[in-house]
Write a protein that holds these residues in place. Structure first.
Motif, PDB file in Angstrom:
ATOM      1  N   GLU A 145     -15.763  46.555  16.801  1.00  0.00           N
ATOM      2  CA  GLU A 145     -16.716  47.283  15.967  1.00  0.00           C
ATOM      3  C   GLU A 145     -16.132  48.491  15.254  1.00  0.00           C
ATOM      4  O   GLU A 145     -16.805  49.094  14.416  1.00  0.00           O
ATOM      5  N   ALA A 146     -14.885  48.852  15.560  1.00  0.00           N
ATOM      6  CA  ALA A 146     -14.290  50.041  14.933  1.00  0.00           C
ATOM      7  C   ALA A 146     -12.778  49.999  15.047  1.00  0.00           C
ATOM      8  O   ALA A 146     -12.204  49.267  15.868  1.00  0.00           O
ATOM      9  N   VAL A 147     -12.137  50.790  14.211  1.00  0.00           N
ATOM     10  CA  VAL A 147     -10.710  51.065  14.328  1.00  0.00           C
ATOM     11  C   VAL A 147     -10.592  52.533  14.736  1.00  0.00           C
ATOM     12  O   VAL A 147     -11.316  53.386  14.220  1.00  0.00           O
ATOM     13  N   THR A 148      -9.706  52.810  15.680  1.00  0.00           N
ATOM     14  CA  THR A 148      -9.548  54.176  16.168  1.00  0.00           C
ATOM     15  C   THR A 148      -8.141  54.664  15.867  1.00  0.00           C
ATOM     16  O   THR A 148      -7.160  54.021  16.243  1.00  0.00           O
ATOM     17  N   LEU A 149      -8.064  55.779  15.160  1.00  0.00           N
ATOM     18  CA  LEU A 149      -6.775  56.373  14.800  1.00  0.00           C
ATOM     19  C   LEU A 149      -6.468  57.521  15.757  1.00  0.00           C
ATOM     20  O   LEU A 149      -7.293  58.425  15.938  1.00  0.00           O
ATOM     21  N   GLU A 150      -5.293  57.474  16.350  1.00  0.00           N
ATOM     22  CA  GLU A 150      -4.857  58.558  17.230  1.00  0.00           C
ATOM     23  C   GLU A 150      -3.889  59.454  16.469  1.00  0.00           C
ATOM     24  O   GLU A 150      -2.934  58.984  15.838  1.00  0.00           O
ATOM     25  N   LEU A 151      -4.142  60.760  16.532  1.00  0.00           N
ATOM     26  CA  LEU A 151      -3.284  61.742  15.879  1.00  0.00           C
ATOM     27  C   LEU A 151      -2.401  62.433  16.908  1.00  0.00           C
ATOM     28  O   LEU A 151      -2.697  62.436  18.104  1.00  0.00           O
ATOM     29  N   GLU A 152      -1.315  63.003  16.410  1.00  0.00           N
ATOM     30  CA  GLU A 152      -0.431  63.769  17.287  1.00  0.00           C
ATOM     31  C   GLU A 152      -1.239  64.896  17.938  1.00  0.00           C
ATOM     32  O   GLU A 152      -1.948  65.634  17.270  1.00  0.00           O
ATOM     33  N   GLY A 153      -1.131  65.022  19.251  1.00  0.00           N
ATOM     34  CA  GLY A 153      -1.932  66.003  19.973  1.00  0.00           C
ATOM     35  C   GLY A 153      -3.064  65.361  20.744  1.00  0.00           C
ATOM     36  O   GLY A 153      -3.740  66.017  21.539  1.00  0.00           O
ATOM     37  N   GLY A 154      -3.310  64.060  20.456  1.00  0.00           N
ATOM     38  CA  GLY A 154      -4.285  63.327  21.251  1.00  0.00           C
ATOM     39  C   GLY A 154      -5.651  63.134  20.643  1.00  0.00           C
ATOM     40  O   GLY A 154      -6.490  62.425  21.204  1.00  0.00           O
ATOM     41  N   THR A 155      -5.940  63.760  19.490  1.00  0.00           N
ATOM     42  CA  THR A 155      -7.242  63.568  18.841  1.00  0.00           C
ATOM     43  C   THR A 155      -7.387  62.125  18.376  1.00  0.00           C
ATOM     44  O   THR A 155      -6.467  61.567  17.768  1.00  0.00           O
ATOM     45  N   CYS A 156      -8.540  61.516  18.631  1.00  0.00           N
ATOM     46  CA  CYS A 156      -8.792  60.134  18.217  1.00  0.00           C
ATOM     47  C   CYS A 156     -10.020  60.083  17.306  1.00  0.00           C
ATOM     48  O   CYS A 156     -11.060  60.662  17.629  1.00  0.00           O
TER      49      CYS A 156
END
Length: 394
Positions: A145-156
């Motif tokens: 149902e979604a795509v999840t992008l993870e950023l440097e530092g752990g934010t999703c």
């Protein structure tokens, strides 16, 4: 930082990425834009940006629709009303004039910085656009149902769709299942801003030299032009090493003194030229637009216009899907977007390659044929009109 709830995530806050964000915002989508660094517009720079774009009528209309055109024209925007093309080795010459299609101009030459500032400032005021700067993507996962992008530092950040507008070296393109088809032209482009003895007369000038095209593009000051010179790496490197006065002298000579002597030049930049496209440009909940999807030869300055066409088509497909209650990340919707763009991209790539090859031939028969061809087109009104309208995106 706690992520916002968004419908669409866009990697890249450049011209194409921000244009897509504005278009999607107007359809009431919540859009997150990920950009590694916020541009600094706090100081007015009196110098012209060396990176410009030749903006077609279709792209100008898009900027007007987004409400950013006035912000651009309040700074530095230069219309061009004529285009003059000629062959250094032959006798062919071709002139396009806005009057031939009853238009006030053929397009505009605009610094990339000017366009970016107008788009960025409006994005900061748009409650549907959520800007995330100083951010670097590290991974993404595609779910049902979604795509999840993870950023440097752990934010999703979860979203229905992830869009790559992150340029020719796209991180997203390199991290999903597509191949990159690449051709090295074995050429470099040299760009600079020059002052000419004679006024440019709001004309875009292009001379096809044996080693590649040399373009003089009109800027706001009637004696200033942005130049783009394409040639083999040895020629460009030699020109980059010249003193300013020697470079100006060489440039005037190669341009056949059409604008008189070159009185001064800014600093020079050069970069290698490649043709590049992703295949495919979409996957489940993933799409590429602009240079992330395709890079073309710059001889007609159509790269940004193609990217803006992508953004417009993507927004149109998403709006239609939303109205029909269809998940915007569904492969059917994304493949429909890909089909809508692919034909135009391939036609433009083939046209640029054909022009580049046609004018690089130095056999006498090739020179004669292309000269006859240029002169024939110049005398054939319906064909000239068709070419002008195609370039304008009408």
């Amino acid at each position: 930082m706690k992520p916002k709830i968004v419908d669409i995530l866009i990697l890249g806050g450049g011209l194409v990425g921000l244009s897509a964000a504005h278009l999607l915002s107007k359809q009431n989508f919540q859009v997150g834009v990920i950009e590694k660094e916020k541009p600094d517009f706090s100081k007015e720079d009196p110098e012209f940006d060396l990176r410009y774009s030749a903006i077609s009528k279709a792209s100008r209309d898009l900027f007007q629709q987004l409400g950013v055109w006035e912000g651009m024209t309040s700074k530095r925007v230069s219309p061009y009303r004529r285009m003059l093309i000629w062959d250094a080795l032959g006798f062919g010459e071709l002139t396009f004039d806005a009057a031939d299609v009853a238009e006030p101009d053929l397009g505009h030459i605009i610094e990339n910085r000017v366009m970016l500032q107008a788009l960025w400032e409006q994005a900061e005021q748009d409650s549907n656009i959520h800007l995330m700067t100083s951010a670097k993507p590290v991974a993404f996962t595609v779910g049902k149902e979604a795509v999840t992008l993870e950023l440097e530092g752990g934010t999703c950040w979860p979203a229905s769709c992830l869009i790559g507008a992150d340029g020719g070296k796209s991180w997203l393109r390199e991290h999903f299942s597509c191949k990159t088809i690449r051709h090295d032209y074995q050429q470099r482009a040299l760009i600079a801003t020059v002052k000419t003895e004679y006024p440019h007369a709001e004309t875009a000038w292009q001379r096809f030299l044996p080693e590649g095209p040399l373009a003089f593009l009109p800027l706001v000051d009637s004696h200033l032009c942005s130049i783009v010179w394409t040639a083999d790496p040895v020629t460009i490197e030699a020109s980059m090493s010249l003193s300013e006065s020697a470079f100006c002298e060489e440039l005037a000579h190669r341009f056949d003194y059409r604008l008189g002597n070159i009185l001064s030049s800014s600093k020079r930049l050069s970069y290698p030229l490649v043709r590049q496209r992703a295949e495919p440009t979409v996957s489940e909940r993933i799409a590429l637009i602009g240079d992330a999807a395709h890079v073309i030869h710059p001889l007609a300055g159509q790269g940004v216009n193609l990217g803006l066409f992508d953004a417009k088509q993507l927004a149109a497909e998403f709006a239609e899907a939303s109205q029909q209650g269809i998940d915007i990340g569904h492969p059917l919707i994304l493949r429909r977007f890909e089909r809508a763009c692919k034909g135009k991209v391939m036609r433009t790539m083939m046209a640029m390659d054909s022009l580049n090859k046609t004018f690089s031939g130095q056999h006498s028969w090739a020179i004669g044929l292309r000269s006859l061809g240029l002169n024939w087109i110049n005398k054939t009104k319906f064909l000239k009109k068709a070419l002008i309208l195609e370039a304008m995106g009408i």
